[in-house]
Design an enzyme around this catalytic site. Structure first.
Site, PDB file in Angstrom:
ATOM      1  CE  LYS A 246      -4.099   2.028   2.092  1.00 42.94           C
ATOM      2  NZ  LYS A 246      -3.754   3.421   2.011  1.00 42.94           N
ATOM      3  NE  ARG A 251      -7.203   4.200  -7.122  1.00 41.62           N
ATOM      4  CZ  ARG A 251      -8.235   3.582  -6.527  1.00 41.62           C
ATOM      5  NH1 ARG A 251      -8.581   3.920  -5.307  1.00 41.62           N
ATOM      6  NH2 ARG A 251      -8.891   2.652  -7.157  1.00 41.62           N
ATOM      7  NE  ARG A 266     -10.715   8.381  -2.670  1.00 44.37           N
ATOM      8  CZ  ARG A 266     -10.650   7.762  -1.531  1.00 44.37           C
ATOM      9  NH1 ARG A 266      -9.583   7.054  -1.259  1.00 44.37           N
ATOM     10  NH2 ARG A 266     -11.603   7.854  -0.677  1.00 44.37           N
ATOM     11  CD  GLU A 295      -1.840   5.827  -3.880  1.00 41.13           C
ATOM     12  OE1 GLU A 295      -2.930   5.613  -4.446  1.00 41.13           O
ATOM     13  OE2 GLU A 295      -1.748   6.396  -2.777  1.00 41.13           O
ATOM     14  CG  PHE A 335      -3.287  -0.568  -7.991  1.00 37.51           C
ATOM     15  CD1 PHE A 335      -4.631  -0.329  -8.198  1.00 37.51           C
ATOM     16  CD2 PHE A 335      -2.545   0.360  -7.264  1.00 37.51           C
ATOM     17  CE1 PHE A 335      -5.227   0.812  -7.706  1.00 37.51           C
ATOM     18  CE2 PHE A 335      -3.142   1.514  -6.770  1.00 37.51           C
ATOM     19  CZ  PHE A 335      -4.486   1.734  -6.997  1.00 37.51           C
ATOM     20  NE  ARG A 410     -14.900   3.353   2.010  1.00 38.99           N
ATOM     21  CZ  ARG A 410     -13.679   3.862   1.871  1.00 38.99           C
ATOM     22  NH1 ARG A 410     -12.620   3.079   1.993  1.00 38.99           N
ATOM     23  NH2 ARG A 410     -13.520   5.128   1.613  1.00 38.99           N
ATOM     24  CE  LYS A 416      -8.780   1.767   4.472  1.00 42.66           C
ATOM     25  NZ  LYS A 416      -9.028   3.159   4.255  1.00 42.66           N
TER      26      LYS A 416
END
Ligand code: AMP
Length: 577
Positions: A246, A251, A266, A295, A335, A410, A416
């Protein structure tokens, strides 16, 4: 619809103090608008001319607006300035001076087109052009319209109408209830453009909205991660997972259409210029059209290490982007891939998308694949988490290999896992500033004492208070907060804010801060999670870790639901079975 009629609604929306009322009034406005005007109208009610991701801001400065008001109403500029000193709002100044103004019937669409002309004027002589065009517009409208036009021109029309409120209002206008919200929201997650959705809905109904597709050049709402307390909980819930570092950067969604590349954050802002290295790297890729998700993170050549979020974000504030690019070069760990050569890939399993990422960016030294391991072992996951933390990273993100890309969601397809310091919350939370109290003693210097902060109640599209904040900021940051807060002050509680406490100054919810706290406790004083006689939640010993303005909108803040789940996780940790 005339701009004067719209302005009447803006007045009503401004004085509304409940979110339900906001939706009702907005629905009434929508019900009266035609398919031709609904798109510009949708941007205007949020004080904009185009969707968030288009970098066109009208943003006239105060000085220019004063000059335009002076010109429009044949009043000397220093008198306008004096009146501004007395009234504190240039919108009111314009309304006062235009008291005998015309009662024109300018249509909404025409006013929008003329504001666009002002916004895009550039080059030599453009300041005068903007002033004259704006003055001419002011001269043609009634006082209430003049007030709102000035606020729009200054970028200060703040009616607290968030995107979910617009979606609800559209549904209400057509159906009389919220039942179409999921369809509208699905489209919103794919295209991020409320004006386009409104227009499509008005002209082609539900099926046309359903048919709105992912398109290169329009950002897709980012897939987000849930939280779980530890590796055991992750493996128990997800089984076999793909594990990635992470990165604590920003983002980025990179859209490539031939040689044209745009980078979106984002919160749907256009970051193309700021992240010029990423643009150049994407241009060099072989594929014609692409949407990549990743990211961006600054890399220090001297320290040979990745830099924390604050430094990556500081690139936004630097004037010389080229110099910044030399001193703090950026890379992006990619990613995900959502689109390639005309094909929407969001329905493919993650594993297949990931394999495609490797092929698409192979050879690039700026767009890098996020390293990955697959495991269903608690030991391996724990070791990977600890390895990443020891390398200075935030932790890991764990993903279900067979999951689709769910725009805007989400859920437990992505989880995470961050550092866990015993006794503390194992993660920071993102809070929205809702108000402040005047400071005493040293703080009074900065104009702000404690801040009132809240979380997002996604279910009801409201903001609920959870804590006061007083520590963690440097003197410079307190000053910065005061400066930003100054622009967000409103004279009454915004309709979407629920609070028992009354701060000295209310703020339009906009600024997001990342906060660490020791724990979550029940509290009767806060509204986050409060239901009937049940208390709400509060944070114990909160301190500000960073400003998240660079990549989060207020609706991206931590939600009440997440706080409730963190509270449960905390209780389970305290009383292990
Ligand atoms: P948070 O902002 O704490 O909710 O964490 C989710 C964010 O982590 C995402 O929005 C990304 O900006 C960031 N992130 C960093 N590394 C990854 C990764 N490998 N996969 C997904 N998200 C990541």
């Amino acid at each position: 619809m005339t701009f004067a009629e719209l302005s009447g609604y803006l007045d009503r929306l401004e004085s509304t103090s409940s979110r339900n009322e906001l939706v009702k009034t907005l629905a009434e406005l929508y019900a009266r608008s035609s398919a031709d005007e609904i798109q510009p109208l949708t941007y205007l009610i949020q004080g904009r001319l185009v969707p968030f991701f288009e970098p066109i801001e009208i943003g006239l400065g105060e000085k220019l607006v004063i000059a335009a008001i002076a010109q429009a109403f044949a009043t000397p500029p220093d008198e306008v300035a004096k009146l501004f000193g007395r009234l504190g709002d240039l919108g009111q100044v314009a309304a006062t001076l235009s008291a005998h103004g015309s009662n024109s019937r300018l249509p909404v669409a025409e006013v929008h087109a003329r504001l666009m002309e002002i916004a895009v004027a550039s080059g030599a002589g453009s300041v005068e052009k903007k002033r004259s065009l704006f003055a001419a517009l002011l001269k043609q409208v009634d006082p209430v319209s003049a007030k709102h036009l000035v606020r729009i021109a200054l970028g200060r029309l703040r009616l607290g109408i968030g995107d979910p409120t617009v979606l609800d209002a559209l549904s209400f206008a057509k159906k009389g209830d919220k039942s179409l919200r999921p369809v509208l929201e699905g489209a919103y997650n794919r295209v991020s453009d409320l004006g386009l959705i409104a227009k499509t809905f008005w002209s082609g109904g539900e099926s046309a909205v359903n048919a709105l597709k992912v398109t290169v050049g329009r950002p897709i709402r980012s897939q987000l991660a849930e939280r779980l307390p530890n590796p055991e909980a992750v493996i128990k819930r997800l089984g076999l997972v793909a594990v990635q570092p992470k990165y604590d950067g920003i983002r980025v969604q990179i859209h490539k259409n031939g040689s044209e590349v745009r980078v979106f954050s984002r919160n749907l802002e256009d970051y193309t210029l700021m992240f010029s290295e990423l643009t150049a790297a994407a241009q060099a890729l072989k594929d014609e059209t692409l949407i990549l998700d990743g990211e961006a993170i600054a890399y220090s050549k001297e320290l040979e290490e990745y830099l924390p979020f604050q430094l990556t974000a500081s690139r936004r504030r630097q004037h010389g982007i080229e110099q910044a690019a030399r001193e703090l070069p950026l890379v992006a760990f990619i990613f995900d891939i959502l689109y390639r050569n005309g094909r929407d890939l969001t329905e493919l399993p993650y594993e297949e998308r990931l394999a495609m990422v490797d092929a698409v960016i192979a050879g690039s030294t700026v767009l890098l694949p996020a390293p990955i391991i697959k495991t269903d072992s608690v030991e391996v996951l724990t070791k990977t988490l600890l390895d990443n933390i020891s390398q200075g990273l935030e932790g890991v993100v764990v993903k279900r290999p067979d999951s689709k890309y769910q725009a805007g969601a989400r859920n437990f397809n992505w989880v995470k896992l961050k550092r866990h310091t015993s006794g503390e919350l194992n993660d920071t939370v993102d809070l929205v500033l809702l108000g402040y109290y005047f400071g005493k003693g040293k703080r009074a210097e900065f104009g702000v004492g404690a801040l009132l902060a809240g979380v997002y109640d996604a279910e009801h599209d409201r903001f609920a208070t959870i804590t006061k904040l007083g520590t963690g900021l440097s003197d410079a940051e307190w000053r910065q907060i005061h400066e930003r807060a100054d622009r967000l002050q409103v004279d009454h509680r915004p309709a979407r804010v629920e609070s028992i406490l009354t701060p000295d100054v209310w703020l339009e919810p906009e600024v997001v801060v990342e906060v660490m706290a020791d724990e979550i406790t029940p509290s009767p004083r806060h509204t986050a999670g409060k239901a009937g006689d049940e208390p709400g939640f509060a944070l114990r010993f909160p301190r500000v870790v960073s400003f998240r303005g660079a990549d989060k909108r207020p609706e991206d803040a931590t939600t009440v639901k997440e706080i409730a789940s963190l509270f449960r996780q905390q209780r389970e940790r305290k009383t292990p079975s």
